[in-house]
Design a protein around this motif. Structure first.
Motif, PDB file in Angstrom:
ATOM      1  N   SER A 150       4.419   7.835  -5.691  1.00 47.59           N
ATOM      2  CA  SER A 150       4.242   9.306  -5.586  1.00 47.59           C
ATOM      3  C   SER A 150       5.478  10.135  -5.882  1.00 47.59           C
ATOM      4  CB  SER A 150       3.366   9.570  -4.250  1.00 47.59           C
ATOM      5  OG  SER A 150       4.567   9.288  -3.192  1.00 47.59           O
ATOM      6  N   GLY A 192       7.811   3.301  -1.841  1.00 43.51           N
ATOM      7  CA  GLY A 192       9.119   3.683  -1.409  1.00 43.51           C
ATOM      8  C   GLY A 192      10.135   3.660  -2.888  1.00 43.51           C
ATOM      9  N   THR A 243       0.808  -1.238  -0.001  1.00 43.00           N
ATOM     10  CA  THR A 243      -0.109   0.016  -0.003  1.00 43.00           C
ATOM     11  C   THR A 243       0.770   1.385  -0.106  1.00 43.00           C
ATOM     12  OG1 THR A 243      -0.020   0.203   2.544  1.00 43.00           O
ATOM     13  CG2 THR A 243      -1.585  -1.125   1.341  1.00 43.00           C
TER      14      THR A 243
END
Ligand SMILES: O=C[C@H](O)COP(=O)(O)O
Length: 327
Positions: free
Chosen positions: A300, A267, A230
């Motif tokens: 992200s 990550g 996640t």
């Protein structure tokens, strides 16, 4: 390192959707992973990967095309999602894309929480970029089951073309394989025509053998993609976990003829790591999996570093990372 062609020249392919199979517990029990062998193989990857010049730009562009550009924060706003969607449509400065011959490059999808689907769909209208929504009580997946199923249906109705569900880790940790299969099957059915990515949360599954078994069961239950994490677990995507999952994908393809996609997430923020993942996929699964319909990065903050590397490739200079603040 062999060459990789530019995304703009990719032929269109239509992959038949994995319908799933019956739960085959004998196969599940045979699915194990030898941690030391896996870790030895994973350790060789970053060290010997070196892609230079034009090949590097092509690999970086391919990585961009496979990003699920993600924002999953409690303080997400419509404004932030609109900016992210603008970035999804124009992921790298136009002059740099012209220079590498890929003026139409976009990311693979934009990934958001349910509440942000509508503004993302609106902002991406006409771009062809799908909206992915995390669902089923993401990230823990511990809300009442009927609400998790309902959340999927509402996200599809709101316009999400891809649904990233989270599995119940406790089913894996207690060896309740039937429950895991039934849950995944129900989630897949609730998605209808939307594609479903099964997030295993591998950092919480205890062993690599559990990762192998959970991967297989989710594919048997009809997952279109299996995804590591996640992004909220303390350990997210790793190369050893990726090796286990993509070998499960290979075994499933060999047995059924259906190609299931792979999404490492959490990550991954450096261009060189993205290239390592692409090289791993190329070596273990082959070129067919190096396309956005079968491979995505959940990330992200990866795009900013890739854009810096493409800028360096084109201009010979690096700009400061703060100039690429969004993603
Ligand atoms: O699915 C995507 C992840 O939540 C993104 O994780 P990240 O913020 O560590 O890149």
């Amino acid at each position: 390192m062999q060459t990789i062609s530019a995304t703009g020249t990719l032929p269109q392919t239509v992959e038949p959707r994995n319908p799933g199979t019956a739960l085959d517990l004998d196969w599940v029990m045979r699915a194990t992973a030898n941690r030391s062998a896996i870790e030895r193989r994973a350790a060789t990857l970053p060290a010997r990967r070196s892609v230079k010049k034009d090949h590097q730009a092509a690999w970086l562009a391919r990585a961009v095309s496979c990003i699920d550009l993600t924002t999953l924060a409690g303080d997400d706003t419509v404004g932030r999602v609109r900016r992210l969607c603008a970035k999804a449509k124009q992921p790298v400065r136009a002059d740099l894309l012209e220079a590498i011959g890929l003026p139409d490059l976009t990311v693979g999808a934009v990934c958001v929480y349910h509440d942000m689907i509508a503004p993302a769909v609106e902002a991406l209208d006409g771009s062809g970029i799908p909206v992915a929504a995390v669902s089923t009580g993401f990230p823990a997946g511990l809300s009442p089951f009927h609400l998790r199923v309902q959340e999927i249906k509402e996200s599809v109705a709101a316009g999400a073309a891809e649904i990233d569900i989270v599995i119940s880790r406790r089913h894996v940790l207690t060896g309740n394989w039937q429950a895991l299969y039934d849950e995944m099957r129900t989630f897949r059915d609730a998605c209808g025509d939307a594609h479903v990515k099964a997030i295993l949360a591998t950092g919480e599954l205890g062993t690599l053998s559990n990762v192998a078994k959970a991967s297989l069961i989710c594919m048997m239950a009809g997952a279109d993609f299996i995804k590591t994490s996640t992004g909220k677990e303390s350990v997210n995507a790793t190369l050893p976990v990726s090796l286990v999952m993509i070998r499960a994908i290979r075994d499933f393809y060999d047995a059924t003829g259906y190609r299931v996609g792979y999404k490492p997430a959490g990550g991954i923020s450096k261009a060189k790591d993205a290239i390592t993942y692409l090289a791993l996929i190329k070596e273990e699964l082959g070129d067919r999996w190096l396309r956005p319909d079968l491979f995505r990065f959940g990330a992200s903050s990866l795009l900013g570093d890739i854009e810096r590397q493409i800028e360096h490739h084109v201009t010979g200079a690096y700009s400061a990372s703060w100039r690429h603040a969004m993603a």
